[in-house]
Design an enzyme around this catalytic site. Structure first.
Site, PDB file in Angstrom:
ATOM      1  N   LYS A  45       0.854  -1.196   0.000  1.00 51.19           N
ATOM      2  CA  LYS A  45       0.000   0.000   0.000  1.00 51.19           C
ATOM      3  C   LYS A  45       0.891   1.249   0.000  1.00 51.19           C
ATOM      4  O   LYS A  45       1.880   1.305   0.735  1.00 51.19           O
ATOM      5  CB  LYS A  45      -0.891  -0.001   1.252  1.00 51.19           C
ATOM      6  N   CYS A 130      -2.091  10.212  -6.294  1.00 48.15           N
ATOM      7  CA  CYS A 130      -3.232   9.977  -5.400  1.00 48.15           C
ATOM      8  C   CYS A 130      -4.232  11.122  -5.525  1.00 48.15           C
ATOM      9  O   CYS A 130      -3.877  12.278  -5.295  1.00 48.15           O
ATOM     10  CB  CYS A 130      -2.816   9.827  -3.948  1.00 48.15           C
TER      11      CYS A 130
HETATM   12  O1  IRO Z   1      -7.261   7.145  -1.474  1.00 48.56           O
HETATM   13  C1  IRO Z   1      -6.258   6.431  -1.636  1.00 48.56           C
HETATM   14  O2  IRO Z   1      -5.613   5.941  -0.690  1.00 48.56           O
HETATM   15  C2  IRO Z   1      -5.852   6.228  -3.032  1.00 48.56           C
HETATM   16  C3  IRO Z   1      -4.558   6.389  -3.495  1.00 48.56           C
HETATM   17  I1  IRO Z   1      -2.984   6.784  -2.263  1.00 48.56           I
HETATM   18  C4  IRO Z   1      -4.279   6.284  -4.868  1.00 48.56           C
HETATM   19  O3  IRO Z   1      -3.137   6.432  -5.354  1.00 48.56           O
HETATM   20  N1  IRO Z   1      -5.314   6.005  -5.688  1.00 48.56           N
HETATM   21  C5  IRO Z   1      -6.571   5.838  -5.251  1.00 48.56           C
HETATM   22  O4  IRO Z   1      -7.488   5.591  -6.052  1.00 48.56           O
HETATM   23  N2  IRO Z   1      -6.825   5.945  -3.896  1.00 48.56           N
END
Ligand code: IRO
Length: 309
Positions: A45, A130
């Protein structure tokens, strides 16, 4: 015999299918499940220096044609994931991806400095895309900023690193981003992250709580956009920069199409969330069936060889 073996940077993987960062890879249990699945490798993650709870729930919803999420980068913190990949290294596994998503350039530099100085020998996927942190724009949509960030990183970082990109929708943007990436010793790009800041409505309401219901879309909705991004970056990037495809994979046929566009590895997010780690063996079987019908023995037989009219 059909082989799905693939290479990224100096690493060889027994097959070309893995999880997309963020999906079923946050906890030790998630990561152990991935390691005992049929996936060719796996990624952690995206992490920040300090642990984060992320956004309030509901923050991930399965939709008929995909998913919407605004997780907000929940993760157990950099130290946890560094310890995890170092444990993997000790047990002989360096063919693994470590996703890093600092909230600031300084945080990214701090995490990458520690990775540089550690025994980690795997691949870093730097998340520049993100869409879900209130007040933090997606770096990948700011070309000047991306340039600055890569300049700083490659002033000291020498281990294999790639970037996770947001989807682009304009030919000029593909060209601008490729021109920047081609200046750096980047080993791979992963495209695409979710299609950011979309809105899904049921009856009279949004379906996720953060940001008034706005979230990143994944799944079948995004496959044509994902394929376009894989294809354009495959064409425009230096040949030693490998493309990892991500977006809209539900069947072996979808994996096949990503590879036709030029992907050397294909990630699955929404599908993995929906069906769990059993998806990997199904995708492998379905991809091999297609290759068998077509008489292809290796990925090289069709990688990038999309027929243009
Ligand atoms: O909300 C998130 O954790 C997230 C991340 I860092 C990302 O790179 N892409 C996404 O759809 N959700």
């Amino acid at each position: 015999m059909i082989s799905l073996e693939t290479k990224i940077s100096d690493k060889t993987f027994s097959n070309c299918i893995m999880n997309a960062s963020g999906v079923r890879c946050m906890t030790l249990e998630d990561l152990s499940n991935l390691s005992s699945s049929a996936a060719g490798t796996w990624i952690t993650k995206s992490c920040t220096l300090s642990p984060r709870e992320g956004n309030p729930s509901p923050r991930y919803v399965d939709l008929k044609l995909g998913s919407i999420n605004s997780m907000g980068l929940p993760n157990l913190g950099f130290d946890f994931y560094l310890d995890y990949v170092l444990e993997q290294h000790k047990s002989g596994n360096d063919a693994i991806f470590f996703s890093v998503a600092g909230l600031t350039l300084e945080d990214n530099l701090q995490m990458l400095t520690r990775i540089q100085n550690s025994d980690f020998q795997g691949l870093v996927e730097l998340n520049l895309s993100c869409p879900n942190i209130p007040g933090k724009p997606q770096t990948g949509y700011d070309f000047e900023r991306t340039h600055e960030v890569l300049n700083e990183i490659f002033s000291f970082y020498t281990k294999p690193l790639g970037v996770k990109l947001p989807p682009y929708f304009d030919m000029v943007h593909f060209e601008m981003m490729s021109e920047i990436l081609n200046q750096y010793p980047i080993r791979f790009v992963t495209c695409i992250n979710s299609v950011g800041n979309a809105l899904y409505i049921e009856d009279e309401s949004v379906v996720i709580k953060p940001k008034g219901g706005f979230g990143g879309i994944g799944g079948a909705y995004v496959k044509p956009t994902a394929l376009a991004n894989v294809r354009m970056f495959y064409k425009l990037l230096r040949k030693d920069i490998t493309v990892i495809g991500c977006g809209g994979v539900e069947t072996g046929r979808d994996v096949f199409e990503h590879i036709l566009c030029g992907a050397s590895m294909v990630q699955t997010g929404t599908l993995l969330m929906k069906e769990d780690t059993g998806v990997f063996s199904r995708l492998i079987t379905e991809l091999k069936e297609i290759m068998n019908l077509k008489g292809y023995k290796t990925l090289e037989d069709f990688k990038g060889k999309l027929i243009e009219l």
